[in-house]
Design an enzyme around this catalytic site. Structure first.
Site, PDB file in Angstrom:
ATOM      1  N   HIS A 157       0.836  -1.217   0.000  1.00 18.01           N
ATOM      2  CA  HIS A 157       0.000   0.000   0.000  1.00 18.01           C
ATOM      3  C   HIS A 157       0.866   1.262   0.000  1.00 18.01           C
ATOM      4  O   HIS A 157       0.437   2.307   0.465  1.00 18.01           O
ATOM      5  CB  HIS A 157      -0.938   0.036   1.210  1.00 18.01           C
ATOM      6  CG  HIS A 157      -1.690  -1.231   1.449  1.00 18.01           C
ATOM      7  ND1 HIS A 157      -2.948  -1.469   0.947  1.00 18.01           N
ATOM      8  CD2 HIS A 157      -1.328  -2.368   2.108  1.00 18.01           C
ATOM      9  CE1 HIS A 157      -3.353  -2.682   1.302  1.00 18.01           C
ATOM     10  NE2 HIS A 157      -2.376  -3.261   2.005  1.00 18.01           N
ATOM     11  N   SER A 278      16.314  20.972 -16.586  1.00 19.55           N
ATOM     12  CA  SER A 278      15.152  21.824 -16.818  1.00 19.55           C
ATOM     13  C   SER A 278      15.639  23.102 -17.483  1.00 19.55           C
ATOM     14  O   SER A 278      16.740  23.580 -17.201  1.00 19.55           O
ATOM     15  CB  SER A 278      14.494  22.157 -15.475  1.00 19.55           C
ATOM     16  OG  SER A 278      13.788  23.384 -15.580  1.00 19.55           O
ATOM     17  N   LYS A 284      17.535  21.246 -11.345  1.00 21.59           N
ATOM     18  CA  LYS A 284      16.801  20.022 -11.644  1.00 21.59           C
ATOM     19  C   LYS A 284      17.623  18.968 -12.372  1.00 21.59           C
ATOM     20  O   LYS A 284      18.414  19.260 -13.261  1.00 21.59           O
ATOM     21  CB  LYS A 284      15.563  20.339 -12.518  1.00 21.59           C
ATOM     22  CG  LYS A 284      14.482  21.088 -11.816  1.00 21.59           C
ATOM     23  CD  LYS A 284      13.840  20.345 -10.638  1.00 21.59           C
ATOM     24  CE  LYS A 284      13.002  19.171 -11.063  1.00 21.59           C
ATOM     25  NZ  LYS A 284      11.713  19.559 -11.626  1.00 21.59           N
ATOM     26  N   ASN A 286      16.212  15.489 -14.003  1.00 27.58           N
ATOM     27  CA  ASN A 286      14.923  14.794 -14.116  1.00 27.58           C
ATOM     28  C   ASN A 286      15.055  13.373 -14.664  1.00 27.58           C
ATOM     29  O   ASN A 286      15.895  13.109 -15.524  1.00 27.58           O
ATOM     30  CB  ASN A 286      13.989  15.607 -15.016  1.00 27.58           C
ATOM     31  CG  ASN A 286      13.534  16.895 -14.356  1.00 27.58           C
ATOM     32  OD1 ASN A 286      13.408  16.952 -13.141  1.00 27.58           O
ATOM     33  ND2 ASN A 286      13.333  17.928 -15.152  1.00 27.58           N
ATOM     34  N   GLU A 291      10.283   8.214 -16.951  1.00 34.00           N
ATOM     35  CA  GLU A 291       8.935   8.722 -17.217  1.00 34.00           C
ATOM     36  C   GLU A 291       8.464   8.315 -18.612  1.00 34.00           C
ATOM     37  O   GLU A 291       7.308   7.963 -18.822  1.00 34.00           O
ATOM     38  CB  GLU A 291       8.906  10.241 -17.089  1.00 34.00           C
ATOM     39  CG  GLU A 291       9.149  10.722 -15.668  1.00 34.00           C
ATOM     40  CD  GLU A 291       9.419  12.207 -15.639  1.00 34.00           C
ATOM     41  OE1 GLU A 291       8.466  12.972 -15.481  1.00 34.00           O
ATOM     42  OE2 GLU A 291      10.593  12.610 -15.790  1.00 34.00           O
ATOM     43  N   GLN A 323      -4.974  -5.964 -42.715  1.00 31.60           N
ATOM     44  CA  GLN A 323      -3.812  -5.150 -43.062  1.00 31.60           C
ATOM     45  C   GLN A 323      -3.449  -4.180 -41.926  1.00 31.60           C
ATOM     46  O   GLN A 323      -2.297  -3.791 -41.774  1.00 31.60           O
ATOM     47  CB  GLN A 323      -4.115  -4.379 -44.349  1.00 31.60           C
ATOM     48  CG  GLN A 323      -3.030  -3.433 -44.790  1.00 31.60           C
ATOM     49  CD  GLN A 323      -3.299  -2.865 -46.180  1.00 31.60           C
ATOM     50  OE1 GLN A 323      -3.305  -3.607 -47.151  1.00 31.60           O
ATOM     51  NE2 GLN A 323      -3.542  -1.572 -46.275  1.00 31.60           N
TER      52      GLN A 323
END
Ligand code: ARG
Length: 461
Positions: A157, A278, A284, A286, A291, A323
């Site tokens: 969880h 960024s 940043k 990333n 993603e 096709q």
């Protein structure tokens, strides 16, 4: 130019709007080398049963090889009036050989030809994906020895649940990708069947030898019913499904590592060479690769949906709808291959942030379940132990401490018969050491898993 599939029946040329609408050359040109391979096997078979002379066969083979080379080198001209790759190659053959070229299509139709090409193409593609999965499994395995000292929280969880050794996590992915590889291998069996010779739908009155063609194309068998095989796209759907599960597994991993690389988790540093910056926020770094792996999964799922809807309710046997199977199928292979090719280096290059992980490992009472099991071993019924440990956790929370820091009088108050040896199971390190069951996260079971995988992945000693 008239469309070559049109017989002498037609008195009017095709409308150019139909040509543009119905062409598949823009995507099925990818089948060119499979089409040539299948045509070569077909020509050899025709010669073996006397439907071509040896000399005619030799000229066809030589010219097909020439055409293949021209396509490979980008010297071949494609035009939408010629519809698809099958027509292009046959038309080029006829242009060069005249009547000899006109004999190649003996005893076959485009319906069985297109399926044969597709089977050959998928067979190769499945093997490529299998190889990429193996590389990815090796990347996960390759981390295990170096990360054996790291204990991570396992979640249920998305709440901290129990402590696990980092290699236990890595090998979880090896298992998932192993099932994916089994699925590919199983799917490959149904791909690896020869359709050629089913002709349009009913087979042929000509004395062809289907086993001969199958042998030449290294198919494991010959499709037994011409109606079935000219309508069958199960193998396309199965491949798309196997790819979808691979994409789903990749997406789950990507999501996990995106979370792990946040400041909030701080478990992981992704390799800089696979991170992006960024344009406005200079600080940043990333996780775009992860993603995009997660994002591209949507396409793969969508392609499976397209294929499922495509075949639904089609009357037997061939229908032109079929096709439309190729763009979806090709895209699923392309997407999954691209994701897999990037996943392995990311797995290899990521670094666990040991200090940050260790620092917060005391949070979440990861040792609570092991404490409950200690009480069970001391003779307490599971439900009672479960209840009692809940009470311990409540006391620890009230004091803002971990279970291993909870003072003895608190334990004693809640359970007078408790022994001080309880402290031996507390703390994450102690808890991990207690795991003994097969497939669990104890050091011995994990080492056992690592040894088993070393074998299965063919890693040399
Ligand atoms: N390009 C077509 C496809 O991929 C082949 C056409 C086969 N047959 C036909 N009767 N039009 O399905």
């Amino acid at each position: 130019m008239t469309t070559p599939s049109r017989s002498g029946l037609f008195r009017q040329a095709t409308d150019c709007r139909l040509d543009a609408f119905s062409e598949s050359i823009s995507f099925d040109r990818r089948l060119y080398s499979q089409d040539v391979t299948a045509s070569m096997a077909h020509a050899r078979m025709l010669a073996s049963v006397g439907l071509l002379t040896e000399e005619e066969c030799a000229r066809i083979l030589e010219t097909l090889a020439e055409i293949q080379e021209e396509i490979a080198e980008g010297r071949f001209e494609f035009r939408i009036e010629l519809e698809d790759i099958h027509m292009h190659i046959e038309r080029a053959l006829i242009a060069r050989l005249g009547d000899v070229g006109r004999k190649l299509h003996t005893g076959r139709s485009r319906n069985d030809q297109v399926v044969t090409d597709l089977r050959l193409w998928i067979r190769e593609a499945l093997d490529r994906v299998d190889g990429l999965l193996l590389q990815l499994q090796r990347a996960f395995w390759g981390r295990c020895a170096g990360d054996l000292d790291v204990v991570l929280p396992a979640y249920t969880h998305l709440q901290r649940a129990q402590p696990v050794l980092a290699p236990h996590y890595w090998l979880a992915y090896c298992e998932k990708f192993a099932r994916d590889r089994q699925r590919l291998a199983d799917c490959r069996k149904r791909v690896n069947v020869c359709s050629l010779g089913a002709a349009a739908v009913a087979g042929t009155s000509l004395p062809i030898d289907r086993d001969d063609v199958a042998r030449r194309l290294e198919f494991a068998g010959v499709a037994a019913n011409s109606i079935d095989v000219s309508s069958d796209r199960d193998f396309v759907l199965e491949s798309a499904f196997a790819l979808t599960l691979i994409a789903e597994h990749l997406s789950v991993w990507a999501e996990e590592w995106i979370l792990w690389s946040t400041a909030e988790f701080g478990f992981l540093r992704l390799p800089q060479s696979f991170c992006t910056g960024s344009s406005i926020m200079p600080q940043k770094m990333n996780p775009d690769v992860l993603e995009l792996i997660r994002g591209k999964t949507a396409r793969v799922v969508g392609n499976l949906q397209t294929l499922l809807v495509l075949v639904k309710g089609l009357p037997l046997a061939y229908n032109r709808d079929l096709q439309e199977d190729k763009p979806a199928l090709f895209d699923s292979f392309d997407t999954v291959e691209a994701c897999l090719a990037l996943a392995a280096p990311v797995v290899e290059g990521a670094e666990l942030n040991r200090a940050a992980i260790a620092e917060r490992l005391d949070r979440g009472h990861l040792d609570a379940t092991t404490l409950m099991e200690y009480l069970i071993l001391e003779g307490m019924p599971q439900r009672s132990a479960h209840h009692l440990v809940g009470e311990f956790v409540g006391r620890a929370m009230a004091r803002g401490v971990s279970l291993s820091e909870l003072p003895w009088e608190e334990y004693k108050q809640a359970c007078p018969q408790l022994e001080p040896s309880v402290y031996d199971v507390l703390g994450v390190e102690n808890a991990v050491r207690r795991f003994v069951s097969y497939g669990s996260t104890g050091i011995a079971p994990v080492r056992e898993q690592m040894a088993r995988w070393k074998d299965r992945l063919g890693i040399p000693s």
